[in-house]
Design an enzyme around this catalytic site. Structure first.
Site, mmCIF file in Angstrom:
data_model
loop_
_atom_site.group_PDB
_atom_site.id
_atom_site.type_symbol
_atom_site.label_atom_id
_atom_site.label_comp_id
_atom_site.label_asym_id
_atom_site.label_seq_id
_atom_site.Cartn_x
_atom_site.Cartn_y
_atom_site.Cartn_z
ATOM 1 N N GLU A 210 0.833 -1.209 0.000
ATOM 2 C CA GLU A 210 0.000 0.000 0.000
ATOM 3 C C GLU A 210 0.864 1.254 0.000
ATOM 4 O OE1 GLU A 210 -2.898 -0.415 -0.783
ATOM 5 O OE2 GLU A 210 -3.205 -2.512 -0.232
ATOM 6 N N ASP B 56 3.369 -4.798 -5.438
ATOM 7 C CA ASP B 56 3.734 -6.103 -4.894
ATOM 8 C C ASP B 56 5.246 -6.207 -4.696
ATOM 9 O OD1 ASP B 56 1.196 -7.175 -4.677
ATOM 10 O OD2 ASP B 56 1.263 -8.225 -6.595
#
Length: 682
Positions: A522, A586
Site C-alpha cells: 500500500e 507487490d
C-alpha cells in the site's frame, strides 16, 4: 489496492438470490489459522522451479472452491470465517430487539428483516412496483433528469446511464466537488460489449436471454421481452462505445475535467442539469468534475435520438436488475443464473445468513465495525501493526535516499510525500452517525432502499465542503487494505489484521513477509504509475523531473514486459498495463518488508523452524497469503477487468526479481525462479 475518488461503489447485485441450506453455524470467536501453515506447502516441489507450488500446493489440494464462490483463497477463507463471527454477533442482536444501544437495535432489526425469507417471498415483486410506476409515469424526455436523480438516490447500485456523486477535487484536494462519471453498463466492463471473439458473442447472447427472462417476470410476453432485451443491449453497447477502457482509466489526467455549471450544461444541450440537481439537493453546485466528457456528449446524442419508450425500457431493466436480489425467489434466481453462474461459474448461491451479513456490513458497516473491533481488535494489536507500518516507512525513506536513478530535486519531493502519509489502522477515530436512518424488522427491501438513500444523501451533502480526512472507504471488518492518493493515506481495517494474515502468535519472519508485504504494497502505491502523479497534499500535479519520470517509466516497462508473458487462462495473458500499479506495489512492498524485517531482527539470534530458515520463512509467509483456486469463468472475467495479477504470479513474478530469495533457497542460475535481468522500480 489503490483507490481513486472517481471509483464506483462495490456492487450489491451478487449478494442476494434464492437460498441454499446453510451448513455453518455462528461463531463466538474467530478461528485460528497459523500465519505460516506447513500443511499448506508441497514439499515435493522445487522452490527454485515453482515457488508458488512449493508454498501453496497443499493448500490448493485441501481447499476446493465452495459451491457458492467464484474463487477461493486465503483472503476469502478469512472473510468467510469473519462472516460467521459477525453472524454470531448479529444473530444475538436480532433476538434481543429491545436491548442495547440504538445502533445495536438497528443492526438487529436490519438483520432480522433481511433473514426473514418467508416475508420476502410473500411480497414477491411488490418492492419493485413503486419504482416501475415512477418510470411508467414518465411522459416526456424533459422529465427524465429529475427522475434519474431520484432513482439514483434510492435504488442500490442503479446503473442508470451515468453516475453522479461527491468527489475530492483533483486540483484542490482540500475541497469536495460534484462528479459526473460514465456508467449505465451491467456487464463487467465496456469491452464485454465491443469484443468480436466467439466467447464474447456467446456471453452477449446469454446476457440478452437473461434480460428477456427478467422482462417476462415483469409481465411481458416472450416476444415482447425478446425485443425489449435487444433494445437494452443496443443502448448499453452505445454507452460502452463512448466509455474509456480499464487501462485508460488508470490515467488520472484522463479522468479529470473540471468545469462550472454553464460548461456542464453546454456539454449536454438535450439533458437539463437544473432539475437533476434540484431533485438530489445539489442545485447550488457550481464546481464539477466530468470524468469522461466524450461519454456525456455521446449520451446527450443518444438521449436525443432514442424513443422515449426505449429509454423507459432501459430504465425498467436497470431497476429490475438492481432490485432483483431483494425480491422473491423467481427474481433472485434469475439474477443469480446469469451474474453468478454464467458470468463467474458459481455453482450455488450463498446461504441467506451470509448474504445478510455481507449486506449489513455494506449498509451499516461502521455500526457493525464497532461490535467487531470490541471483540477482535485489541489496542495491543493496533500498536504492533502501527509499529510495523512505521518501520516499513523508515525502509522506504532509506530506499528513496539511496536511489541512483532519481535526482535530488525529485527525491526531496518524494520524501515530503512519504512523510505526509497518514496511517489509518483498524478503524476510524470517529464512528458514523446512523441516527437518521430508519430501519424496521418487517421491511427488508425498504431498509435496503432507505439505507441507499441515507448514504446517497450523506455523500451528496459533502459537495462544496472541506474534505473530511478522518473518513474511511472500507469498513473495519473488511479483509482488504487500500491507499488513497488524494487523501495520501494508507488504510488497514481490523479485518485484514487477523491470523493468518497477521499472526500475533507467530515469529516475525512470516508476519513481516505477509502483513509487512501488504503494508509495503500500500505504501508503494503512493509511488506507482498512478500514485506518483499526486503530490504530498493529494493534488494531481507533475512533481517529477523529466529524466526521473523517464527512468521510472523505463523500470516500469520491465515489469510490463515480464507480466505480459504470463498466461491466465486459455490463451488470455495478463493485461500488464492494467495490472502495472499492483505489480509495482507487490514487488516494492516485499522489498520494503524484507528491509524492515532485517532491521527489526538485526540483533537477534534467529532459529530455523519447521525445516525452514528464517529467510525461507519470510518468503513462505509472504507467499501463503496468495494461495488460491479459481474457476475458469471467473479467471476470464478477472483477466479482462482486475488490476491484480493472479496469485501465482503475485508470488513467482516477485521472487524472480529478488536476489535475496535465490540466496535463501540456494537457487542456481538457470532455474525458473531466477533470471539475469531483474526488474525493480522501488
Amino acid at each position: 489496492m489503490t483507490k481513486l475518488a472517481v471509483a464506483t461503489a462495490s456492487t450489491l447485485l451478487a449478494l442476494f438470490s434464492a437460498t441454499t441450506p446453510a451448513v455453518e453455524t455462528p461463531l463466538e470467536a474467530l478461528p485460528y489459522t497459523p500465519g505460516l501453515d506447513v500443511s499448506a506447502m508441497d514439499r515435493t516441489a522445487d522452490p527454485c522451479t515453482d515457488f508458488y507450488q512449493y508454498t501453496c500446493g497443499g493448500w490448493q489440494k485441501n481447499n476446493p472452491i465452495p459451491a457458492d464462490q467464484a474463487r477461493w483463497d486465503v483472503y476469502r477463507k478469512l472473510h468467510s470465517d469473519s462472516q460467521r463471527f459477525q453472524w454470531g454477533i448479529l444473530d444475538k442482536l436480532a433476538k434481543n430487539p429491545q436491548s442495547g444501544t440504538p445502533d445495536q437495535r438497528k443492526l438487529g432489526d436490519y438483520f432480522a428483516a433481511c433473514t426473514d425469507e418467508e416475508r420476502s417471498e410473500a411480497l414477491g415483486a411488490q418492492p419493485l412496483e413503486a419504482q416501475l410506476a415512477r418510470v411508467a409515469a414518465l411522459t416526456a424526455k424533459r422529465a427524465l433528469p429529475a427522475l434519474l436523480a431520484e432513482l439514483q438516490r434510492d435504488v442500490p447500485d442503479a446503473k442508470l446511464f451515468f453516475g453522479f456523486g461527491a468527489a475530492q477535487d483533483f486540483a484542490d484536494p482540500n475541497r469536495v466537488i460534484a462528479s459526473a462519471s460514465a456508467g449505465g453498463l451491467s456487464l463487467p466492463d465496456r469491452d464485454a460489449y465491443l469484443r468480436r471473439d466467439a466467447r464474447s458473442a456467446t456471453l452477449r447472447r446469454q446476457y440478452v436471454e437473461h434480460i428477456a427472462r427478467t422482462f417476462v417476470l415483469l409481465g411481458e410476453t416472450p416476444a415482447q421481452a425478446k425485443n425489449s432485451a435487444r433494445q437494452v443491449l443496443r443502448i448499453e453497447t452505445a454507452l460502452a462505445g463512448a466509455s474509456l477502457s480499464k487501462v485508460e482509466m488508470r490515467d488520472p489526467y484522463k479522468l479529470y475535467h473540471g468545469m462550472d455549471a454553464k460548461a456542464l450544461a453546454a456539454l449536454t444541450p438535450h439533458f437539463d442539469w437544473k432539475p437533476f440537481l434540484a431533485a438530489n439537493g445539489t442545485q447550488d453546485t457550481q464546481a464539477f468534475n466530468v470524468t469522461e466528457p466524450k461519454f456525456f456528449k455521446s449520451l446527450d446524442s443518444l438521449l436525443a435520438r432514442e424513443k422515449l419508450a426505449d429509454i423507459k425500457t432501459y430504465l425498467r431493466w436497470q431497476l429490475a436488475h438492481s432490485l432483483s436480489p431483494y425480491l422473491a425467489k423467481s427474481f433472485a434466481d434469475e439474477n443469480f443464473s446469469f451474474f453468478g453462474r454464467t458470468l463467474h461459474g458459481i455453482q450455488a448461491q450463498a446461504p441467506r445468513w451470509k448474504r445478510c451479513v455481507e449486506l449489513t456490513d455494506r449498509q451499516l458497516g461502521e455500526a457493525l465495525g464497532q461490535e467487531f473491533v470490541a471483540r477482535a481488535f485489541s489496542p495491543e494489536l493496533k500498536a504492533k501493526t502501527l509499529k510495523m507500518t512505521r518501520q516499513i516507512e523508515d525502509a522506504m525513506a532509506k530506499d528513496l535516499a539511496e536511489l541512483d536513478w532519481m535526482s535530488p530535486e525529485t527525491k526531496k519531493k518524494a520524501q515530503q510525500k512519504l512523510a505526509a502519509i497518514v496511517n489509518k489502522i483498524g478503524y476510524p477515530d470517529k464512528w458514523r452517525d446512523y441516527s437518521a436512518l430508519i430501519v424496521t424488522r418487517d421491511d427488508f427491501a425498504g431498509n435496503v432502499m432507505r439505507a441507499t438513500r441515507f448514504e446517497s444523501q450523506r455523500r451528496l451533502a459533502k459537495i462544496g465542503k472541506p474534505v473530511e480526512h478522518g473518513e474511511w472507504d472500507m469498513t473495519p471488518t473488511t479483509v482488504n487494505a487500500y491507499y488513497d492518493p488524494q487523501m495520501n493515506d494508507i488504510n488497514f481495517p481490523a479485518g485484514v489484521l487477523q491470523a493468518p494474515l497477521y499472526d500475533a502468535k507467530m515469529d516475525d519472519a512470516p508476519n513481516y513477509g505477509n502483513t509487512g508485504g501488504t503494508i509495503g504494497h500500500e505504501l508503494t502505491h503512493a509511488f506507482d504509475d498512478e500514485g506518483r502523479q499526486f503530490d504530498a497534499h493529494g493534488k494531481l500535479t507533475d512533481w517529477w523531473q523529466k529524466k526521473d519520470a523517464d527512468a521510472f517509466n523505463s523500470r516500469a516497462q520491465c515489469i510490463v514486459d515480464q507480466y505480459g508473458k504470463y498466461v491466465v487462462v486459455d490463451d488470455i495473458r495478463i493485461n500488464s498495463r492494467l495490472t502495472l500499479g499492483e505489480d509495482i506495489a507487490d514487488l516494492g512492498g516485499l522489498i520494503l518488508a524484507w528491509t524492515a524485517w532485517k532491521a527489526e531482527t538485526a540483533d537477534q539470534a534467529l532459529e530455523s523452524r519447521d525445516g525452514l530458515t528464517p529467510e525461507q520463512r519470510f518468503f513462505v509467509g509472504y507467499a501463503q497469503w496468495a494461495c488460491e483456486n479459481n474457476r475458469p469463468e471467473d479467471m476470464r472475467v478477472h483477466a479482462r477487468t482486475d488490476p491484480h495479477s493472479p496469485g501465482k504470479y503475485r508470488v513467482n513474478g516477485l521472487v524472480v526479481n529478488m536476489p535475496e530469495f535465490a540466496k535463501a533457497f540456494a537457487c542456481k542460475p538457470g532455474k525458473a525462479m531466477t533470471k539475469t535481468q531483474r526488474c525493480r522500480v522501488w
